[in-house]
Enzyme design. Structure first.
Site: not given
Ligand code: F6P
Length: 780
Positions: A112, A149, A151, A186, A195, A273, A281-282, A501
């Site tokens: 990154g 990265s 992000d 909920r 970030r 919640r 997630q990475r 196509n």
């Protein structure tokens, strides 16, 4: 001894799924050129440490891990190396000398913004220190950076490595959270990574139908919070069962604060919640797109190093084409306030669309104009979310939206197949992630246009439909075109198919989901082939284009692709012979399993062609057994990927806008929407239909062919272990012995090691910097 070009590759900063595939691309492309490749463990930290952390990589080292997330080379954040402080300068000097000691003249850095800055600084330090440092004076170093990265926070590339996989992981998590939030009524707040950039939050919000998205680039005001509360309140009032709020980790205030606000101020009260997805997630196996893009970038990096670079460059993806740009330009752009603080046009549009889609309709006026949507042709993932988007946008613009069940045949049968699409009903069916199409398609083929056109027209009149949207493939397009004039209403098409196509568009809804579905099957076949020491022939059935088959092969790491184009037995026999020769080379190079992707354009000839392949394998002298498995996606059942969900909604937005314009203009010719480069465009079918089916783009097909060959065929110059080893039988399973011959100077030495561990061998010959390593257990 022959002078080898030596290059090194590292993965740096936050790991990202797909980094391993990029390393594989670099390693295999370089080995195919007869170069030697070193992997630097733990990025800049390892580069500074030197010898023990800079290991030669061979063909088999990258056989498996490209299918896995993370980075097998290891990564590290090492800010100490950046900047002008004395210590940083010392570290850079050490890093450069370590490369020089191994005669490494090319470096590929995958990472990154921090990692790219490090690469640029290293290069600049070398340039500026040459005059003062005799050791660095004659040092050669070319650097190529690959954006990695999750992000998507790097300029000059549409995507960086890790983004697509991460998005798919996030949407899978949010789909699951929606299930539980729906069961309890909920509100679920989900914090996603990013970030400095809100890309992941916006795109995952669009793909999952989130009620509100908060990101760093937008100041969160009191008004924004009120708006969120209003959207939640009205959505629940309209029958929505769960609230989903997405917050990007860099956004103005904390997830906890949002939770308190909703719990305190939302009326009527709802339980709230929060879930922080964090590093979950990475990770995860890279998606098809990720593996393909990363592999292509790795190969491109080697090509750039071969051409020679006066200054470091970064590879970027623009409209699916790889380009390179000076790293200095990338870093300049990264530092500008616009780049730091503003959303890219793509993200801005997505956020805008998301807000439109999640805004509940205001007031209760009876809509005057009715528009209809149907799905037809083959059953494709992503059709449902397109229907939802059309309906919600139409309702919010004061139109009435109806769905026609059973495609054009359903329309012919009339009112029994008309479904009023109201705002919250679309929510209850979990439609954003539902596979295939809830509306269905013409189950027994399209009704005869000439015979039934008048009746279709009557039905359209009777139902009061003033505009029609058709989501489908080329067969649906052709049918829509043939009846559009008779229906005397505007008809607009959205491309959804399993071939790339289709006319009028570069991208088609459904392909990405189908490709990822194939990939699951191919991954399983590769595992089975390895366990059973066999060749698996994976037969892909269905109506696909060459690109799709080749993309699947490249993503899955299949060694050979054989497509029977239906050009006759003789031509096919020659093709098989040529491909099997390649397979033989791979097996001779040490692989004891392989997968062959086979696709027949004419299904009735597939059995004969399969026999031909099996016979070819036996005749070539390959002794491995073969098994055949079939993969097909036409039955549907594939949960749409993030890419397909986003594409479907962007095209739906445009299709509705075009339909409204055509309704105003009373223009009844069939139009379709599509993506051309960065633009979403509308085209009249009349203007392009003469060209028939669009061919897969030549440039893409030939690049794919080259990538598959590079990734599967070890070239003559493949490096091996930094040396060769001859085994001696010790009779001790824990301690093996061998005689190692250094590739560089020919020196021989005995090695003893435990086969369960990595064994690094340093050449003991005076002044020879070469070394190799052996990792037995993985290969058995
Ligand atoms: O740079 C990618 C990223 O995943 C950011 O989204 C996140 O803020 C950061 O890395 C987390 O870094 P680390 O794993 O070092 O805590």
């Amino acid at each position: 001894m022959k002078e080898l070009k030596k290059i090194a590759v590292m993965t740096s900063g936050g790991d990202a799924p797909g980094m391993n595939a990029a390393v594989r691309g670099v390693v295999r492309a370089a080995l195919n050129k007869g170069w030697e490749v070193f992997g630097i463990r733990n990025a800049y930290r390892g580069l500074v440490e030197g010898r023990e952390s800079i290991l030669p990589l061979d063909w088999l080292d990258v056989s498996w891990n490209f299918r896995e997330g993370g980075t097998f080379l290891g990564s590290a954040r090492f800010p100490e190396i950046a900047g002008d402080a004395l210590r940083s300068k010392e570290l850079k000097q050490r890093a450069l000398l370590n490369l020089k000691a191994l005669n490494i003249t090319g470096l590929v850095v995958i990472g990154g913004d921090g990692s790219l800055t490090g690469a640029h600084e290293l290069f600049m330090f070398l340039q500026n220190s040459r005059w003062a440092s005799p050791e660095l004076r004659d040092m050669e170093l070319s650097i190529v950076a690959i954006p990695g990265s999750i992000d998507n926070d790097i300029p000059f590339t549409d995507m960086s490595i890790g983004v697509d996989t991460t998005l798919n992981t996030i949407i899978e998590c949010i789909d699951k959270l929606r299930d539980t939030a729906t069961s309890h009524g909920r509100v679920s707040i989900v914090e996603v990574m990013g970030r400095l950039r809100g890309y992941l939050a916006v795109m995952s919000g669009l793909a999952t139908g989130a009620d509100r998205i908060f990101i760093r680039e937008e100041r969160i005001s009191q008004e924004e919070l009120n708006c969120m509360l209003q959207v939640l309140k009205e959505s629940f009032a309209h029958g929505q069962k769960a609230g989903i709020i997405i917050r990007s980790e860099g956004a103005g205030f904390s997830t906890g604060f949002l939770k308190e606000i909703i719990a305190m101020l939302l009326e009527p009260k709802r339980e709230v919640r929060e879930t922080v997805l964090g590093h979950l997630q990475r990770g995860g196996n890279p998606t098809a797109f990720e593996r393909i893009m990363a592999t292509r970038m790795g190969i491109k990096a080697v090509q750039l190093l071969e051409e020679g670079l006066p200054e470091p460059h970064m590879i970027g993806l623009t409209h699916n084409r790889l380009e390179s740009v000076p790293l200095s330009m990338v870093l300049e752009k990264l530092a500008t306030p616009e780049f730091k603080n503003q959303l890219s046009p793509n993200t801005r549009n997505a956020l805008h669309l998301c807000r439109q889609l999640e805004e509940p309709p205001q007031g209760n006026t009876t809509p005057a104009i009715r528009v209809a949507v149907l799905t037809d042709g083959c059953n494709v993932s992503g059709m449902n979310i397109a229907v939802r988007a059309i309906a919600r946008l139409a309702i919010n613009q004061g139109l009435e939206a109806v769905g026609i069940k059973g495609g054009f045949s359903g329309l012919l049968r009339g009112p029994e197949n008309v479904l009023r699409l109201d705002w919250s009903m679309l929510e209850l069916k979990g439609i954003v992630r539902r596979a295939g199409t809830l509306l269905g398609v013409s189950s027994n083929g399209f009704p005869d246009a000439a015979e039934h056109a008048a009746l279709l027209r009557q039905q359209v009149n009777k139902l009061g439909i003033k505009g029609l949207m058709v989501i489908g493939d080329s067969t649906a397009y052709q049918y829509a075109d043939s009846v559009a004039g008779v229906l005397q209403i505007p008809v607009v098409g959205i491309p959804a198919a399993l071939c790339c196509n289709l006319l009028g568009t570069d991208l088609v809804v459904g392909i990405d989901s189908a490709l990822n579905d194939f990939l699951k099957g191919i991954d399983r076949a590769v595992d089975a082939a390895n366990v059973q020491r066999k060749i698996y022939i994976i037969q892909i059935t269905g109506d696909y284009c060459d690109c799709l088959v080749k993309l699947a092969a490249l993503a899955g790491g299949s060694e050979v692709v054989i497509i029977d184009q239906g050009a006759g037995r003789k031509a096919f026999q020659m093709l098989v012979r040529e491909k099997i020769q390649g397979l033989k080379r791979i097996i001779a190079a040490g692989k004891n399993s392989a997968t062959v992707i086979f696709f027949a354009r004419q299904p009735d000839q597939a059995d004969d062609s399969l026999k031909e392949i099996k016979r070819g394998i036996i005749d070539s002298g390959i002794t491995l057994d073969t098994s055949v498995i079939t993969l097909e996606t036409t039955l549907g059942g594939i949960v749409p990927t993030a890419f397909d969900r986003i594409l479907a909604q962007r095209l739906a937005e445009k299709a509705l806008a075009v339909l409204q314009k055509k309704m105003e203009q009373h223009e009844h010719a069939f139009h379709m929407v599509g993506i051309k480069g960065r633009e979403i465009v509308a085209t009249a079918y009349q203007d392009i239909k003469q060209n028939g089916l669009r061919e897969c783009p030549d440039a893409l097909v030939s690049e794919l062919d080259q990538c598959i060959e590079y990734m599967s065929m070890p070239g003559a110059g493949c490096a091996g272990l930094g040396g060769t080893i001859a085994w001696l039988d010790t009779g001790n399973a824990e301690q093996w012995q061998g005689r190692w011959t250094c590739r560089q100077c020919g020196h021989q030495q005995d090695v003893l090691f435990n086969p369960n561990n990595l064994c690094v061998i340093y050449c003991a010959h005076e002044a020879c910097p070469n070394y190799g390593y052996i990792r037995i257990s993985r290969r058995l």
